[in-house]
Design an enzyme around this catalytic site. Sequence first.
Site, PDB file in Angstrom:
ATOM      1  N   CYS A 112     -22.509  17.284 -11.305  1.00 20.83           N
ATOM      2  CA  CYS A 112     -23.225  18.262 -12.151  1.00 20.83           C
ATOM      3  C   CYS A 112     -24.741  18.240 -11.925  1.00 20.83           C
ATOM      4  O   CYS A 112     -25.432  19.171 -12.318  1.00 20.83           O
ATOM      5  CB  CYS A 112     -22.918  18.013 -13.619  1.00 20.83           C
ATOM      6  SG  CYS A 112     -21.168  18.077 -13.977  1.00 20.83           S
ATOM      7  N   HIS A 252     -28.298  21.281 -18.125  1.00 15.18           N
ATOM      8  CA  HIS A 252     -26.911  21.445 -17.662  1.00 15.18           C
ATOM      9  C   HIS A 252     -26.051  21.768 -18.886  1.00 15.18           C
ATOM     10  O   HIS A 252     -26.210  21.161 -19.946  1.00 15.18           O
ATOM     11  CB  HIS A 252     -26.452  20.152 -16.993  1.00 15.18           C
ATOM     12  CG  HIS A 252     -24.981  20.112 -16.717  1.00 15.18           C
ATOM     13  ND1 HIS A 252     -24.328  21.144 -16.096  1.00 15.18           N
ATOM     14  CD2 HIS A 252     -24.038  19.180 -16.985  1.00 15.18           C
ATOM     15  CE1 HIS A 252     -23.043  20.847 -15.999  1.00 15.18           C
ATOM     16  NE2 HIS A 252     -22.838  19.655 -16.528  1.00 15.18           N
ATOM     17  N   ASN A 282     -18.439  24.396 -18.755  1.00 11.96           N
ATOM     18  CA  ASN A 282     -19.178  23.532 -17.838  1.00 11.96           C
ATOM     19  C   ASN A 282     -18.816  23.920 -16.405  1.00 11.96           C
ATOM     20  O   ASN A 282     -17.688  23.712 -15.973  1.00 11.96           O
ATOM     21  CB  ASN A 282     -18.790  22.075 -18.130  1.00 11.96           C
ATOM     22  CG  ASN A 282     -19.498  21.073 -17.236  1.00 11.96           C
ATOM     23  OD1 ASN A 282     -20.125  21.443 -16.237  1.00 11.96           O
ATOM     24  ND2 ASN A 282     -19.383  19.804 -17.586  1.00 11.96           N
TER      25      ASN A 282
HETATM   26  C1  LIG Z   1     -14.999  15.951 -24.261  1.00 13.47           C
HETATM   27  C2  LIG Z   1     -15.660  16.013 -25.610  1.00 13.47           C
HETATM   28  C3  LIG Z   1     -15.964  17.451 -25.985  1.00 13.47           C
HETATM   29  C4  LIG Z   1     -14.742  15.423 -26.657  1.00 13.47           C
HETATM   30  O1  LIG Z   1     -15.370  15.436 -27.927  1.00 13.47           O
HETATM   31  P1  LIG Z   1     -15.360  14.118 -28.817  1.00 13.47           P
HETATM   32  O2  LIG Z   1     -15.995  14.479 -30.069  1.00 13.47           O
HETATM   33  O3  LIG Z   1     -15.983  13.022 -27.993  1.00 13.47           O
HETATM   34  O4  LIG Z   1     -13.846  13.922 -29.037  1.00 13.47           O
HETATM   35  P2  LIG Z   1     -12.981  12.629 -28.691  1.00 13.47           P
HETATM   36  O5  LIG Z   1     -12.755  12.548 -27.207  1.00 13.47           O
HETATM   37  O6  LIG Z   1     -13.580  11.477 -29.387  1.00 13.47           O
HETATM   38  O7  LIG Z   1     -11.643  13.054 -29.401  1.00 13.47           O
HETATM   39  C5  LIG Z   1     -11.556  13.257 -30.808  1.00 13.47           C
HETATM   40  C6  LIG Z   1     -10.154  13.679 -31.127  1.00 13.47           C
HETATM   41  O8  LIG Z   1      -9.950  15.025 -30.653  1.00 13.47           O
HETATM   42  C7  LIG Z   1      -8.781  15.066 -29.822  1.00 13.47           C
HETATM   43  N1  LIG Z   1      -8.985  16.086 -28.795  1.00 13.47           N
HETATM   44  C8  LIG Z   1      -9.466  15.941 -27.544  1.00 13.47           C
HETATM   45  N2  LIG Z   1      -9.477  17.112 -26.909  1.00 13.47           N
HETATM   46  C9  LIG Z   1      -9.006  18.022 -27.794  1.00 13.47           C
HETATM   47  C10 LIG Z   1      -8.785  19.405 -27.729  1.00 13.47           C
HETATM   48  N3  LIG Z   1      -9.066  20.132 -26.629  1.00 13.47           N
HETATM   49  N4  LIG Z   1      -8.304  20.028 -28.828  1.00 13.47           N
HETATM   50  C11 LIG Z   1      -8.017  19.352 -29.946  1.00 13.47           C
HETATM   51  N5  LIG Z   1      -8.195  18.022 -30.062  1.00 13.47           N
HETATM   52  C12 LIG Z   1      -8.699  17.370 -28.994  1.00 13.47           C
HETATM   53  C13 LIG Z   1      -8.665  13.672 -29.259  1.00 13.47           C
HETATM   54  O9  LIG Z   1      -7.336  13.417 -28.870  1.00 13.47           O
HETATM   55  C14 LIG Z   1      -9.102  12.836 -30.430  1.00 13.47           C
HETATM   56  O10 LIG Z   1      -8.022  12.706 -31.316  1.00 13.47           O
HETATM   57  P3  LIG Z   1      -7.764  11.305 -32.073  1.00 13.47           P
HETATM   58  O11 LIG Z   1      -8.993  11.086 -32.907  1.00 13.47           O
HETATM   59  O12 LIG Z   1      -6.523  11.598 -32.840  1.00 13.47           O
HETATM   60  O13 LIG Z   1      -7.606  10.298 -30.988  1.00 13.47           O
HETATM   61  C15 LIG Z   1     -16.982  15.218 -25.592  1.00 13.47           C
HETATM   62  O14 LIG Z   1     -16.681  13.849 -25.553  1.00 13.47           O
HETATM   63  C16 LIG Z   1     -17.859  15.533 -24.455  1.00 13.47           C
HETATM   64  O15 LIG Z   1     -18.415  16.607 -24.375  1.00 13.47           O
HETATM   65  N6  LIG Z   1     -18.091  14.540 -23.555  1.00 13.47           N
HETATM   66  C17 LIG Z   1     -19.070  14.655 -22.528  1.00 13.47           C
HETATM   67  C18 LIG Z   1     -18.761  15.642 -21.502  1.00 13.47           C
HETATM   68  C19 LIG Z   1     -19.941  15.702 -20.583  1.00 13.47           C
HETATM   69  O16 LIG Z   1     -21.078  15.685 -20.996  1.00 13.47           O
HETATM   70  N7  LIG Z   1     -19.741  15.743 -19.343  1.00 13.47           N
HETATM   71  C20 LIG Z   1     -20.945  15.724 -18.535  1.00 13.47           C
HETATM   72  C21 LIG Z   1     -20.668  15.506 -17.215  1.00 13.47           C
HETATM   73  S1  LIG Z   1     -19.929  16.925 -16.533  1.00 13.47           S
END
Ligand SMILES: CC(C)(COP(=O)(O)OP(=O)(O)OC[C@H]1O[C@@H](n2cnc3c(N)ncnc32)[C@H](O)[C@@H]1OP(=O)(O)O)[C@@H](O)C(=O)NCCC(=O)NCCS
Length: 325
Positions: A112, A252, A282
């Site tokens: 990225c 980004h 993204n």
């Molecule tokens: C991926 C992302 C959006 C997830 O959000 P989060 O708040 O961290 O969520 P978590 O991964 O902690 O998951 C929370 C819950 O939602 C659930 N969940 C994950 N994806 C889901 C979806 N698409 N829909 C519904 N629930 C979802 C998980 O299973 C978890 O459930 P649990 O609490 O029962 O285990 C976030 O972590 C993120 O943006 N990460 C960084 C990505 C990034 O910056 N990449 C940069 C490089 S490209």
Amino acid sequence: MASIIIGTGSKIPEKVIHNKDLERFVNTSDEWIRTRTGIVERHIAGEGETNSGLATEAARRALEMAGLSPEEIDLVIVATLTPDMQMPSVACLVQNALGAKNAGAFDLSATCSGFLYGLTIADQFIRHKPSQKILVIGSEVLSKRVNWQDRSTCVLFGDGAGAVVLTGTSEDRGIVSTHLHADGSLWELLNIKGLGTKYPVTPEILEKGYQFIEMNGREVFKHAVRALESVTMEALEGAGWRGEEIDLFVPHQANMRIIEHLRNRLGLSREKVFINIDKYGNTSAASIPIALDEANRAGLLEPGSKVLMVAFGGGFTWGSVAMKW
Ligand SMILES: CC(C)(COP(=O)(O)OP(=O)(O)OC[C@H]1O[C@@H](n2cnc3c(N)ncnc32)[C@H](O)[C@@H]1OP(=O)(O)O)[C@@H](O)C(=O)NCCC(=O)NCCS
């Protein structure tokens, strides 16, 4: 002598997948995706649409804006993690499709952050010989590397391409500072393990899903916030700017909550932060050049505008480019 951008272009595939469409094949909801990420829809390459095809069209649009013919280009750099093929590079395919017959061409792999790595490299070439004209492109077809059954990743990514043309100027404008960073010790938190030489195509590798993006979202989030905050402060110091002097912040587009955190840290109003994650998700290396092109065509950038770009991605890699437009 500094490097300025004299043309921008982008190409977004037509096919749209709305959050509501995803509800039909994974256990997710429009509400979850919007509130956790800021994404509403993403565009996906259709039948026959390739990374190099998107990149070529974005480059054509940038060349048209710059008023240059393809023969005037000295170098084509494509940042991507989803090339058409292992060999040749996307850059060579673009070079041929454009008819940029006087240009060198190569791809670079910095996920990225790839576009900012590309700008930094182009800046070095131009400082050495300011008359050069360099195309820097970020282009991705991530939809082919996403496991559409994995709700933790498939809701996040989209396809598209953005391009800029750089050349030298003696005016008081252009790239002011660049900073690149990496930490390979954390590669496992965000990767595509398969289809390289370590895990070549075998039924077992495909069964394991190694051809797909794998991410520990929560951990990546923590590292991304920390690294982006630090590189943003480093960029301000390098450019000798105060946060509130920035005319347009172009981060980004990975997660709206990360962008909001940075906006608050910089003390910027919403109008000074370019956001299109709602429309595209993204798009990895393509995200910043698409955003720059949209901002440019919307008239948000004037000669001398202070623009700060920051990115973070798998590897990990992160970086910044500060420029006076
Ligand atoms: C991926 C992302 C959006 C997830 O959000 P989060 O708040 O961290 O969520 P978590 O991964 O902690 O998951 C929370 C819950 O939602 C659930 N969940 C994950 N994806 C889901 C979806 N698409 N829909 C519904 N629930 C979802 C998980 O299973 C978890 O459930 P649990 O609490 O029962 O285990 C976030 O972590 C993120 O943006 N990460 C960084 C990505 C990034 O910056 N990449 C940069 C490089 S490209």
